[in-house]
Design a protein around this motif. Sequence first.
Motif, short mmCIF file in Angstrom:
data_model
loop_
_atom_site.label_atom_id
_atom_site.label_comp_id
_atom_site.label_asym_id
_atom_site.label_seq_id
_atom_site.Cartn_x
_atom_site.Cartn_y
_atom_site.Cartn_z
N TYR A 127 -16.97 14.90 13.60
CA TYR A 127 -17.39 16.22 13.14
C TYR A 127 -18.79 16.22 12.53
N ASN A 128 -19.35 15.02 12.28
CA ASN A 128 -20.61 15.04 11.52
C ASN A 128 -21.78 14.46 12.30
N TYR A 129 -21.66 14.41 13.64
CA TYR A 129 -22.81 13.98 14.43
C TYR A 129 -23.58 15.23 14.82
N GLY A 151 -5.18 2.86 2.53
CA GLY A 151 -6.62 2.91 2.32
C GLY A 151 -7.01 4.21 1.63
N GLY A 152 -8.18 4.19 1.01
CA GLY A 152 -8.63 5.39 0.30
C GLY A 152 -10.02 5.81 0.72
N GLY A 153 -10.52 5.26 1.83
CA GLY A 153 -11.85 5.61 2.32
C GLY A 153 -11.76 6.75 3.33
N ASP A 154 -12.90 7.12 3.90
CA ASP A 154 -12.93 8.22 4.87
C ASP A 154 -12.07 7.94 6.09
N SER A 155 -12.01 6.66 6.52
CA SER A 155 -11.19 6.35 7.70
C SER A 155 -9.74 6.68 7.42
N ALA A 156 -9.21 6.18 6.31
CA ALA A 156 -7.80 6.40 5.99
C ALA A 156 -7.48 7.88 5.92
N ILE A 169 -1.21 5.79 1.27
CA ILE A 169 -1.05 4.82 0.18
C ILE A 169 -2.42 4.26 -0.20
N HIS A 170 -2.80 4.46 -1.47
CA HIS A 170 -4.11 3.97 -1.92
C HIS A 170 -3.93 3.21 -3.24
N ARG A 171 -4.66 2.12 -3.38
CA ARG A 171 -4.44 1.25 -4.54
C ARG A 171 -5.01 1.79 -5.85
N ARG A 172 -5.88 2.78 -5.77
CA ARG A 172 -6.43 3.37 -7.00
C ARG A 172 -5.96 4.82 -7.13
N ASP A 173 -6.30 5.46 -8.26
CA ASP A 173 -5.89 6.86 -8.40
C ASP A 173 -7.02 7.82 -8.00
N TYR A 177 -9.89 8.48 -4.71
CA TYR A 177 -10.27 8.07 -3.36
C TYR A 177 -11.74 7.65 -3.33
N ARG A 178 -12.03 6.77 -2.40
CA ARG A 178 -13.42 6.41 -2.11
C ARG A 178 -14.03 7.45 -1.15
N ALA A 179 -13.17 8.10 -0.39
CA ALA A 179 -13.60 9.07 0.63
C ALA A 179 -14.33 10.26 0.00
N TYR A 203 -6.31 1.00 7.14
CA TYR A 203 -7.74 1.35 7.08
C TYR A 203 -8.30 0.84 5.76
N VAL A 204 -8.25 -0.49 5.60
CA VAL A 204 -8.63 -1.08 4.31
C VAL A 204 -9.98 -1.78 4.40
N GLY A 205 -10.83 -1.28 5.25
CA GLY A 205 -12.19 -1.80 5.32
C GLY A 205 -12.39 -2.71 6.52
N TRP A 206 -13.56 -3.32 6.55
CA TRP A 206 -14.01 -4.00 7.76
C TRP A 206 -14.68 -5.32 7.42
N THR A 207 -14.66 -6.24 8.38
CA THR A 207 -15.34 -7.53 8.23
C THR A 207 -16.39 -7.61 9.34
N LEU A 213 -25.04 3.06 4.24
CA LEU A 213 -24.22 4.10 4.88
C LEU A 213 -23.93 3.73 6.33
N ARG A 214 -22.65 3.60 6.64
CA ARG A 214 -22.25 3.24 8.02
C ARG A 214 -21.67 4.47 8.70
N GLN A 215 -22.48 5.09 9.52
CA GLN A 215 -22.11 6.29 10.24
C GLN A 215 -22.69 6.18 11.65
N ILE A 216 -22.26 7.07 12.56
CA ILE A 216 -22.85 7.05 13.91
C ILE A 216 -24.34 7.39 13.80
P1 NAP Z 1 -14.12 1.82 3.17
O1 NAP Z 1 -14.95 3.00 2.78
O2 NAP Z 1 -14.63 0.44 2.90
O3 NAP Z 1 -12.70 2.00 2.47
C1 NAP Z 1 -11.74 0.99 2.51
C2 NAP Z 1 -10.60 1.43 1.64
O4 NAP Z 1 -9.59 0.42 1.69
C3 NAP Z 1 -10.98 1.61 0.17
O5 NAP Z 1 -10.39 2.78 -0.34
C4 NAP Z 1 -10.39 0.36 -0.49
O6 NAP Z 1 -9.93 0.60 -1.79
C5 NAP Z 1 -9.21 0.07 0.39
N1 NAP Z 1 -8.86 -1.36 0.39
C6 NAP Z 1 -9.67 -2.42 0.63
N2 NAP Z 1 -8.97 -3.58 0.59
C7 NAP Z 1 -7.69 -3.22 0.32
C8 NAP Z 1 -6.50 -3.96 0.16
N3 NAP Z 1 -6.47 -5.28 0.28
N4 NAP Z 1 -5.38 -3.27 -0.12
C9 NAP Z 1 -5.39 -1.92 -0.23
N5 NAP Z 1 -6.47 -1.18 -0.07
C10 NAP Z 1 -7.62 -1.82 0.20
O7 NAP Z 1 -13.77 1.83 4.75
P2 NAP Z 1 -13.62 3.07 5.75
O8 NAP Z 1 -12.80 4.15 5.17
O9 NAP Z 1 -13.20 2.48 7.03
O10 NAP Z 1 -15.11 3.63 5.90
C11 NAP Z 1 -16.16 2.78 6.37
C12 NAP Z 1 -17.44 3.61 6.45
O11 NAP Z 1 -17.33 4.57 7.50
C13 NAP Z 1 -17.70 4.40 5.17
O12 NAP Z 1 -19.08 4.42 4.94
C14 NAP Z 1 -17.18 5.77 5.51
O13 NAP Z 1 -17.80 6.82 4.77
C15 NAP Z 1 -17.51 5.86 6.99
N6 NAP Z 1 -16.59 6.81 7.65
C16 NAP Z 1 -16.91 8.14 7.58
C17 NAP Z 1 -16.08 9.08 8.15
C18 NAP Z 1 -16.43 10.53 8.02
O14 NAP Z 1 -15.61 11.37 8.25
N7 NAP Z 1 -17.62 10.85 7.64
C19 NAP Z 1 -14.90 8.69 8.77
C20 NAP Z 1 -14.59 7.33 8.81
C21 NAP Z 1 -15.44 6.40 8.23
P3 NAP Z 1 -10.95 0.85 -3.01
O15 NAP Z 1 -11.45 2.25 -2.82
O16 NAP Z 1 -10.09 0.67 -4.21
O17 NAP Z 1 -12.02 -0.18 -2.89
#
Ligand code: NAP
Length: 308
Positions: free
Chosen positions: A47-49, A150-155, A172-176, A178-180, A235-239, A281-284
């Motif tokens: 939606y944001n490209y 996860g609590g990010g935008d992906s989740a 389910i998110h580990r904090r109260d 969101y990162r999103a 959706y708990v992040g990326w390596t 910032l990791r976006q398209i």
């Molecule tokens: P992210 O922002 O790194 O979020 C990962 C989430 O997983 C965080 O909420 C984190 O919790 C949680 N987490 C990490 N390790 C965990 C564990 N072991 N157990 C439980 N929870 C864990 O990753 P993402 O959501 O994939 O986003 C990646 C990037 O893409 C971001 O810059 C995002 O803005 C972007 N993106 C944007 C859109 C959009 O609509 N614009 C859509 C998708 C992705 P904590 O918050 O507590 O650290």
Amino acid sequence: MDYDIIVVGGGPAGMTAAIYAGRGGWNTLLIDPMGGGGQPSTTDTIYNYPGFPEGIGGTEIMDLMARQAKAFGVKIAFDEVARIDKEQEGGFRVTTGEGGHTAKAVVYAAGTHPRKLGVPGEEKYLAKGISFCATCDGALFRDKVVAVVGGGDSALTEAVFLTKYAKEVLLIHRRDEYRAGMANVKLVRENPKIKELLSTVVESVRGEEFLTGITVRDLRSGEVRDLEVQGLFLYVGWTPNVEPVKHLVDTDDHGYVLAAEDMSTKTPGLFVAGDVRRKPLRQITTAVGDGATAAWSAENYLLLRGAK
Ligand code: NAP
């Protein structure tokens, strides 16, 4: 040398680099295990490209980029890069599962891979109820209960997407908090099919042949509960996928490649682009910018060496 430029990775960064390199008249090969697509192809709608006010399908935009690259003469190989080495004569050897290729310059845009939770039962139920791609697997869970971690935008975006199919989505998110961003939090809170479990972690995963449930702990009360779910989306992040170039680049503490503003690395002729790079910032949109810059820098590098 087989090619002027090899681009590793077919997400938005790699595809853009290939489009620019091909259009510049450089003999270019793009290598990707799926022939391209990257992370956007695991997302239903983007939606944001800019330029797509109604949004555009993740697969659709990546297919368009691949068509554009091919129209500029880029060859696309379905292959996986194992290692990249600098050759004596200044070029690079790119070793793949199928063999290898040589090039005068490389744009490395191999992206990231999804992290796992590391809890008991997880390995056993990967692809048997546990998924990293709601777009690919969501339809398997029609009228079922699924959990998203996860609590990010992906989740949050994928939790909303899954409500198309599932009868209930536990987020389910580990904090109260969101990162999103707020836009996605609002969409979650407006969706009656999503139940938020904040300050909660998944402790284990169970099932028979397929996943049947998870055990969660509420971090505030300490309460442990068994929940019945048929699907678990992580959706708990990326390596970063840095292994093939680790010996040629500097990385930060999380393994992301350090690059200069022009996408150059400490190895002359090796440029990086996209999510594999350390960036805020990791976006398209930002991947596309990286790809264009990396291709432009690779072109300058080749021109300075009299490659054209
Ligand atoms: P992210 O922002 O790194 O979020 C990962 C989430 O997983 C965080 O909420 C984190 O919790 C949680 N987490 C990490 N390790 C965990 C564990 N072991 N157990 C439980 N929870 C864990 O990753 P993402 O959501 O994939 O986003 C990646 C990037 O893409 C971001 O810059 C995002 O803005 C972007 N993106 C944007 C859109 C959009 O609509 N614009 C859509 C998708 C992705 P904590 O918050 O507590 O650290």
